[in-house]
Write a protein that holds these residues in place. Sequence first.
Motif, PDB file in Angstrom:
ATOM      1  N   GLN A 278       0.823  -1.241   0.168  1.00 26.16           N
ATOM      2  CA  GLN A 278       0.107   0.202  -0.276  1.00 26.16           C
ATOM      3  C   GLN A 278       1.027   1.192  -0.111  1.00 26.16           C
ATOM      4  O   GLN A 278       1.264   1.901   0.981  1.00 26.16           O
TER       5      GLN A 278
ATOM      6  N   GLY B 169      -0.796   7.144  -1.655  1.00 30.42           N
ATOM      7  CA  GLY B 169      -1.767   7.413  -2.668  1.00 30.42           C
ATOM      8  C   GLY B 169      -2.618   6.194  -2.991  1.00 30.42           C
ATOM      9  O   GLY B 169      -3.677   6.463  -3.943  1.00 30.42           O
ATOM     10  N   ARG B 170      -2.289   5.030  -2.645  1.00 31.40           N
ATOM     11  CA  ARG B 170      -2.987   3.945  -2.932  1.00 31.40           C
ATOM     12  C   ARG B 170      -4.145   3.687  -1.853  1.00 31.40           C
ATOM     13  O   ARG B 170      -3.861   3.857  -0.584  1.00 31.40           O
ATOM     14  N   ASP B 171      -5.357   3.753  -2.249  1.00 32.63           N
ATOM     15  CA  ASP B 171      -6.511   3.648  -1.112  1.00 32.63           C
ATOM     16  C   ASP B 171      -6.524   2.251  -0.265  1.00 32.63           C
ATOM     17  O   ASP B 171      -6.913   2.577   1.040  1.00 32.63           O
ATOM     18  N   ARG B 172      -6.183   1.413  -0.924  1.00 32.59           N
ATOM     19  CA  ARG B 172      -6.280   0.051  -0.007  1.00 32.59           C
ATOM     20  C   ARG B 172      -4.938  -1.021  -0.460  1.00 32.59           C
ATOM     21  O   ARG B 172      -4.330  -0.789  -1.594  1.00 32.59           O
TER      22      ARG B 172
ATOM     23  N   TYR C 129       2.380   4.594   6.340  1.00 28.93           N
ATOM     24  CA  TYR C 129       3.490   4.066   5.409  1.00 28.93           C
ATOM     25  C   TYR C 129       4.917   3.840   5.829  1.00 28.93           C
ATOM     26  O   TYR C 129       5.300   4.599   6.523  1.00 28.93           O
TER      27      TYR C 129
END
Length: 210
Positions: free
Chosen positions: A110, A113-116, A136
Amino acid sequence: VAEYAQAAAPRAQRPVGRISASFDRAGRAESTAGRLIADSQWLASRAPDRGGAEFALMNPGGVRADLLCRGVPPCPVSYGDIFTMQPFGNSLVVMTLSGADLKQMLEDQQRPGRDRPHFLIPSSSLSYAWDAKAPYGQRVKDLRIGGQPLDLKRDVRFTVNSFLAEGGDGFVMLQQGRNRLGGELDLDALTAHLATSPSPSTAARIALVE
């Protein structure tokens, strides 16, 4: 199409093993079908002369169909069943990364910028907790191989398919894998595992912390 289907029928219908129950693709982080394939790839490459892999990782997108137990278990499985499940003809690749790089690759499931998360499914020899609320770089907790905490300073040997080995699904760090050893086809590894009449694994390998 009918002509080729008829010609392929003897090979497609050939029995390759048995299963004690159905393996499906349902699950937030893992699936019984994905665990089956990851376990088959680890078992095919863990011997020293086959790469000495400590675990395997499987991309869920590579699992294209459920493996259903039809009838009274143990249910027979045909070559056509497993080809439908894994139709890409990938081979196994054993490689080495540092423990720190492995953890970073798992963090990259993840990226910012990635939702999941886009989880890779581990074999039974790898486990960790995923803290969805952590920032992150700090989401992977209690990373273990063979039940033992991973020393991030040591090198680890593991197996992925050839699609992932070239950075597929955005896992570009796998392109840095060292001491690569090519192995058998994914279908051959799965066929060997099916000879043991495996049962679906329900134990979580990725513990979700939310």
